[in-house]
Design a protein around this motif. Structure first.
Motif, PDB file in Angstrom:
ATOM      1  N   ALA A 157       1.996 -10.320  18.344  1.00  0.00           N
ATOM      2  CA  ALA A 157       2.994 -11.238  17.587  1.00  0.00           C
ATOM      3  C   ALA A 157       4.050 -11.821  18.523  1.00  0.00           C
ATOM      4  O   ALA A 157       4.272 -11.742  19.258  1.00  0.00           O
ATOM      5  N   GLY A 158       4.618 -13.235  17.224  1.00  0.00           N
ATOM      6  CA  GLY A 158       5.113 -13.800  18.293  1.00  0.00           C
ATOM      7  C   GLY A 158       5.824 -14.670  17.668  1.00  0.00           C
ATOM      8  O   GLY A 158       5.842 -14.630  15.931  1.00  0.00           O
ATOM      9  N   LEU A 159       6.581 -15.244  17.760  1.00  0.00           N
ATOM     10  CA  LEU A 159       8.429 -15.531  17.496  1.00  0.00           C
ATOM     11  C   LEU A 159       8.659 -17.257  18.043  1.00  0.00           C
ATOM     12  O   LEU A 159       8.807 -16.705  18.645  1.00  0.00           O
ATOM     13  N   CYS A 160       8.690 -17.958  17.139  1.00  0.00           N
ATOM     14  CA  CYS A 160       8.832 -19.111  17.213  1.00  0.00           C
ATOM     15  C   CYS A 160      10.583 -19.493  16.591  1.00  0.00           C
ATOM     16  O   CYS A 160      10.700 -19.505  15.672  1.00  0.00           O
ATOM     17  N   ARG A 161      10.928 -19.638  17.494  1.00  0.00           N
ATOM     18  CA  ARG A 161      12.664 -20.319  17.057  1.00  0.00           C
ATOM     19  C   ARG A 161      12.743 -21.570  16.750  1.00  0.00           C
ATOM     20  O   ARG A 161      12.309 -23.215  17.855  1.00  0.00           O
ATOM     21  N   LEU A 162      12.528 -22.393  16.225  1.00  0.00           N
ATOM     22  CA  LEU A 162      12.264 -23.571  15.621  1.00  0.00           C
ATOM     23  C   LEU A 162      14.483 -24.221  15.287  1.00  0.00           C
ATOM     24  O   LEU A 162      14.292 -25.703  15.547  1.00  0.00           O
ATOM     25  N   GLY A 163      15.155 -23.443  15.324  1.00  0.00           N
ATOM     26  CA  GLY A 163      16.646 -24.127  15.389  1.00  0.00           C
ATOM     27  C   GLY A 163      17.351 -22.760  15.078  1.00  0.00           C
ATOM     28  O   GLY A 163      16.570 -21.651  14.863  1.00  0.00           O
ATOM     29  N   ALA A 164      18.751 -22.849  14.623  1.00  0.00           N
ATOM     30  CA  ALA A 164      19.713 -22.133  14.883  1.00  0.00           C
ATOM     31  C   ALA A 164      19.432 -21.449  13.476  1.00  0.00           C
ATOM     32  O   ALA A 164      18.874 -22.639  12.338  1.00  0.00           O
ATOM     33  N   GLY A 165      18.978 -20.248  13.354  1.00  0.00           N
ATOM     34  CA  GLY A 165      19.163 -19.184  11.690  1.00  0.00           C
ATOM     35  C   GLY A 165      17.699 -20.091  11.611  1.00  0.00           C
ATOM     36  O   GLY A 165      17.460 -19.984  10.459  1.00  0.00           O
ATOM     37  N   ASP A 166      16.560 -20.031  12.238  1.00  0.00           N
ATOM     38  CA  ASP A 166      14.861 -21.081  11.643  1.00  0.00           C
ATOM     39  C   ASP A 166      14.273 -20.523  12.560  1.00  0.00           C
ATOM     40  O   ASP A 166      13.935 -20.868  13.185  1.00  0.00           O
ATOM     41  N   HIS A 167      13.315 -19.072  12.567  1.00  0.00           N
ATOM     42  CA  HIS A 167      12.363 -18.826  13.298  1.00  0.00           C
ATOM     43  C   HIS A 167      11.034 -18.880  12.528  1.00  0.00           C
ATOM     44  O   HIS A 167      10.862 -18.692  10.765  1.00  0.00           O
ATOM     45  N   VAL A 168      10.215 -18.700  12.710  1.00  0.00           N
ATOM     46  CA  VAL A 168       8.478 -18.326  12.163  1.00  0.00           C
ATOM     47  C   VAL A 168       7.969 -16.992  12.998  1.00  0.00           C
ATOM     48  O   VAL A 168       7.855 -17.168  14.275  1.00  0.00           O
ATOM     49  N   LEU A 169       7.457 -16.642  12.498  1.00  0.00           N
ATOM     50  CA  LEU A 169       6.939 -14.866  12.925  1.00  0.00           C
ATOM     51  C   LEU A 169       5.501 -14.978  13.300  1.00  0.00           C
ATOM     52  O   LEU A 169       4.735 -15.258  11.454  1.00  0.00           O
ATOM     53  N   LEU A 170       4.875 -14.540  13.225  1.00  0.00           N
ATOM     54  CA  LEU A 170       3.210 -14.968  13.870  1.00  0.00           C
ATOM     55  C   LEU A 170       2.042 -13.855  13.722  1.00  0.00           C
ATOM     56  O   LEU A 170       3.183 -13.156  14.847  1.00  0.00           O
ATOM     57  N   LEU A 171       2.158 -13.042  13.057  1.00  0.00           N
ATOM     58  CA  LEU A 171       1.781 -11.472  12.832  1.00  0.00           C
ATOM     59  C   LEU A 171      -0.060 -12.242  12.857  1.00  0.00           C
ATOM     60  O   LEU A 171      -0.076 -12.881  12.016  1.00  0.00           O
ATOM     61  N   THR A 172      -0.706 -11.784  14.093  1.00  0.00           N
ATOM     62  CA  THR A 172      -2.794 -11.916  13.537  1.00  0.00           C
ATOM     63  C   THR A 172      -2.953 -10.533  13.656  1.00  0.00           C
ATOM     64  O   THR A 172      -2.367 -10.053  15.263  1.00  0.00           O
TER      65      THR A 172
END
Length: 199
Positions: A157-172
């Protein structure tokens, strides 16, 4: 009902067949596995295990999922929700070591803290489209990174923060412990646990 001479059913099997044909729901109930007894590998898991032995070190059987999350995100709460889901489902804590004679078996780990790798892509004046492209690359990299079936874990599991209130959750996950249908259940449960978790 008649049987051919070369097919003889035991009395137990005949009784089970009679119950199933009568529509008795108890006849099709799957008994609970005794505590401490690992389940056998399914045929699909055996095949995937064999393919990993035949061609190790590939991400061929990785199932990546990327979820774009908009709005305020409590990362600690998301981590707790992820840990709760993993603790509820043995398959997400499963690995497949081999015996001394080389036969695989199922090993289920106790619930342990799940690490949510975090990466902040909102650095400097990088335009959003470049941050999104980098997040897409990370999804591909996670899918290409091999799993160790014998040691586990078989979920990342990983979490990328793209900006304020904007994220991408990665589940593999490895295909030996998940599939497309199961991934949908995982996401639904994760979101439900997040919504119901204490802030």
């Amino acid at each position: 009902m008649t049987t051919s001479p070369d097919v003889a059913l035991s009395e137990t099997k005949r009784a089970l067949l009679r119950r199933r044909l009568s529509g008795d729901p108890a006849a099709v109930e799957i008994p609970r596995r005794p505590e401490g007894v690992p389940p056998p590998l399914s045929y699909a898991q055996e095949r995937l295990w064999f393919m990993e032995q035949y061609s190790p070190g590939t991400g061929a059987y990785a199932l990546p999922l990327a979820l774009r999350l908009h709005g305020d995100l409590d990362v600690a709460r998301l981590t707790r929700a992820l840990r709760q889901v993993v603790s509820r489902h043995e398959t997400l804590r499963t690995s497949f070591p081999a015996t001394e004679d080389g036969a695989p078996y199922v090993q289920i780990a106790d619930p342990l803290p799940v690490e949510l790798e975090q990466l902040d892509l909102d650095a400097g004046d990088v335009p959003l489209d470049q941050r999104e492209r980098r997040a897409a690359e990370l999804v591909s990299e996670s899918a290409a990174r091999p799993f160790d079936l014998a040691a586990g874990p078989l979920l990342r599991a990983g979490l990328c923060r793209l900006g304020a209130g904007d994220h991408v959750l990665l589940l593999t996950a490895h295909h030996a412990v998940s599939d497309g249908w199961s991934t949908g259940i995982l996401v639904d449960e994760l979101l439900a646990c997040y919504d119901s978790a204490d802030p």
